[in-house]
Every structure is written in structure tokens, then in C-alpha cells.
Design an enzyme around this catalytic site. Structure first.
Site, PDB file in Angstrom:
ATOM      1  N   LYS A  50       0.841  -1.202   0.000  1.00 33.48           N
ATOM      2  CA  LYS A  50       0.000   0.000   0.000  1.00 33.48           C
ATOM      3  C   LYS A  50       0.874   1.248   0.000  1.00 33.48           C
ATOM      4  O   LYS A  50       0.599   2.213  -0.715  1.00 33.48           O
ATOM      5  CB  LYS A  50      -0.925  -0.013   1.233  1.00 33.48           C
ATOM      6  N   GLN A 104      -5.130  -1.521   9.963  1.00 33.32           N
ATOM      7  CA  GLN A 104      -4.788  -2.758   9.249  1.00 33.32           C
ATOM      8  C   GLN A 104      -5.286  -3.969  10.046  1.00 33.32           C
ATOM      9  O   GLN A 104      -4.895  -4.178  11.190  1.00 33.32           O
ATOM     10  CB  GLN A 104      -3.267  -2.839   9.051  1.00 33.32           C
ATOM     11  N   ASP A 135     -11.107   2.705   4.391  1.00 35.76           N
ATOM     12  CA  ASP A 135     -11.386   1.273   4.243  1.00 35.76           C
ATOM     13  C   ASP A 135     -12.892   1.012   4.159  1.00 35.76           C
ATOM     14  O   ASP A 135     -13.314  -0.112   3.930  1.00 35.76           O
ATOM     15  CB  ASP A 135     -10.808   0.517   5.450  1.00 35.76           C
TER      16      ASP A 135
END
Ligand code: NAP
Length: 299
Positions: free
Chosen positions: A56, A100, A123
Site C-alpha cells: 500500500k 490494518q 477502508d
């Protein structure tokens, strides 16, 4: 032989478009000191997470997003991680926050996701953004399902009236994807580990999305000819052959690719299908959040 839905190619196109969007807005809006910023909050040392976080960060660098990682040890308390998130919520150089997953089971992941400012929730997992998805309102969308929808769109797959089966009902993938497909007027069944006669459901599907996390779950005898297959699963298979020793092994999905490819009309490879699109959608969400925060008119 199926046509491949190439996630690498499409992700590269998205990156090129985001790169020029960022450069153009920085040049015209006079916010040169204010590029988009993404912060990944990582807790513990899950090795797969380490790889994803690095990928990422590299992708951010390619398009002009400034990224950084706040890495807490596995022993961090809920309060310590919450404080990081609260600080980022108030940090004007941070436009996107990504917690994460997975995080250690000693912590409450739901509470952490809830703490993220919904306008920085790149997200798409904050309950407000999931609620917006349910209602079909604009908002930040969950990256993997959004990536699947982009791949289907780019592949010219007609969804209206299509019989779709999604295997898996996680909040991360299966549930939001089921809603997105319904909103595209597909007739959707969402299967899970309690579904009876899964093979029969599969054989009826015109579009099959597999997100069960079970390597090789779907083989040739489960699919009808002409089906569109999207394989979300990712599994690292350790080196099998002597010549592979010393390598990291190979990646495979939830679908037996070589058996299903000759039957399907379209199929996503693993790697190179959904994975790159998930990252592309994260970049896209970050730029969207930045545009809102910097009051630059979205392109
Ligand atoms: P998850 O949270 O473990 O959910 C798996 C889902 O599959 C659950 O709903 C489970 O049912 C269902 N399931 C498990 N075994 C099944 C079976 N034999 N038959 C039918 N349903 C079954 O996993 P996830 O986070 O959604 O991820 C799924 C896979 O996608 C994993 O391999 C993950 O690594 C991969 N992934 C890839 C990307 C990408 O960018 N390519 C992104 C995210 C995830 P129950 O609800 O009944 O337990």
C-alpha cells in the site's frame, strides 16, 4: 477459454488517473503544501499484514499520496491505539486512516473502527459508511468489494437480472459486495459455512464470487459453462518443488484456476485479479477524502 479480468492492468490505469488528478488539483487549487495523506495504523507483527502494508505504501508513492505507518507492538493497549486514531482524526495532513486488520484478539477491533472519523475512513468499514452503502448514498466504500465491481464494470459484465452467488459473508468482503451487486440489479445469493448443497448453488450461478478463504474450494464440477468467476481468496502455498526451495512459494485463490478457466467466460487470476484492485480502491478513497477535506472540487 475464459477471458481474464486483469486487475493489474486496470489498477495501473486507476493509478495513472489518480496521479494526474492529484497533480492537477495541487497545481490549480494552490494547496501545494497539502498533498493527500494516508496513515496506516498497524498493531502487532502479522507477517501477511507486513506485506500488504508495504504494498500500500509503495502504491501511495507511485501516485503522489504521502503515506506513513504507525506501528504499535502486539502488547499495545486499546487506549494507546485509540489515542493514535484520535490524534489522526484531528491531524489536517492526514486525510485517510486505515486500521490494518487483523489486529491482536486482545483488542476490540469494532471499537477501533468506530473511532475513525467517517470522513477519513478509507477502508469503508465505519458503521456510518456501511449504512450509507446500505441506503445507496454516496460515501467511502469498502475497497475489495469496490475493486470487484470496478473489474466487472471494466470487463463489460452485464449485471442486470444476473443470478449472482457470493460465497462468504464477512463485513470486509461478502456482505458489502452482496449489497453492491443487488444495487446493480443482480439477483444475489450470499452463501456461508452453513449453506446446504453449495455445489448446486454454484452450478446455478451466472456470476460466482468466491470469498471463503478456502484454497481450491470451487472446482470444475461446481460451475456452469459460461460463468463469470471472481476469486477473492489469497493463500500462500509453501514451495512444493525442489527448484522452488528458497522462494516464498506461490499464491493461489479459492478457485481451482486451471480447471475452471476453460469453462468460464471470464475469470480473475490469483495473483493479479482482485488484489491490485483492492489497493487501487484504497488510493481512490484517499484521494476522494482529500478532495473533501481540502475543499477542492472533485473531478
Ligand atoms: P473471513 O472473514 O474468514 O470470511 C470467510 C467467509 O467465508 C465466512 O462468511 C464463512 O462463513 C465463509 N466460508 C468459509 N468456509 C466456507 C465454505 N466451505 N463454504 C461456504 N462458505 C464458507 O474472510 P474474508 O476476510 O472475507 O476473506 C476471504 C478471503 O479473501 C481470504 O482468503 C482473504 O485472504 C481474501 N481477501 C482478499 C482480498 C484481496 O484484496 N484480494 C481482500 C480481503 C480478503 P461463516 O460466516 O459461516 O463463517
Amino acid at each position: 477459454m475464459a477471458k481474464r479480468l486483469d486487475g493489474r492492468l486496470l489498477a495501473a490505469r486507476h493509478e495513472a488517473s489518480l496521479r494526474s488528478t492529484i497533480a492537477q488539483h495541487l497545481a490549480t487549487a494552490g494547496c501545494t503544501s497539502y498533498p493527500p495523506g494516508l496513515v496506516v495504523v498497524r498493531v502487532g507483527d502479522d507477517p501477511a499484514s507486513g506485506v500488504y502494508v508495504r504494498k500500500k505504501a509503495q502504491a501511495c508513492g507511485r501516485v503522489g499520496i504521502e503515506s506513513r505507518i504507525i506501528h504499535h507492538p502486539a502488547t499495545a493497549s486499546q487506549q494507546e491505539v485509540l489515542e493514535s486514531i484520535h490524534q489522526l482524526n484531528g491531524d489536517s495532513s492526514c486525510h485517510g486512516i486505515l486500521v490494518q486488520l487483523p489486529i491482536p484478539p486482545t483488542l476490540n477491533a469494532c471499537q477501533l473502527l468506530l473511532a475513525v472519523d467517517p470522513s477519513k475512513d478509507v477502508d469503508g468499514l465505519h458503521p456510518l459508511n456501511l449504512g450509507r452503502l446500505m441506503r445507496g448514498e454516496p460515501g467511502l466504500r469498502s475497497c475489495t468489494p469496490a475493486g470487484v465491481m470496478a473489474l466487472l464494470d471494466h470487463g463489460g459484465i452485464a449485471l442486470d437480472g444476473t443470478r449472482a452467488l457470493v460465497i462468504g459473508r464477512s463485513i470486509l468482503v461478502g456482505q458489502p459486495l452482496g449489497i453492491m451487486l443487488q444495487q446493480a440489479n443482480a439477483t444475489v445469493t450470499v452463501a456461508h459455512s452453513h449453506t446446504r448443497n453449495l455445489a448446486d448453488h454454484c452450478r446455478q450461478a451466472e456470476l460466482l464470487v468466491v470469498a471463503a478463504g478456502k484454497p481450491g474450494l470451487v472446482g470444475a464440477d461446481w460451475v456452469r459453462p459460461g460463468v463469470v468467476v471472481v476469486d477473492v481468496g489469497i493463500h500462500r502455498v509453501p514451495p512444493q518443488q525442489p527448484q522452488q526451495q528458497g522462494t516464498q512459494g506461490t499464491l493461489r485463490g479459492d478457485v481451482c484456476f486451471s480447471a475452471v478457466e476453460p469453462l468460464a467466460s471470464h475469470i480473475t487470476p490469483v495473483p493479479g485479479g482482485v488484489g491490485p484492485m483492492t489497493v487501487a480502491m484504497l488510493l481512490s478513497n484517499t484521494v476522494q477524502a482529500w478532495q473533501r477535506h481540502t475543499t477542492v472540487t472533485p473531478a
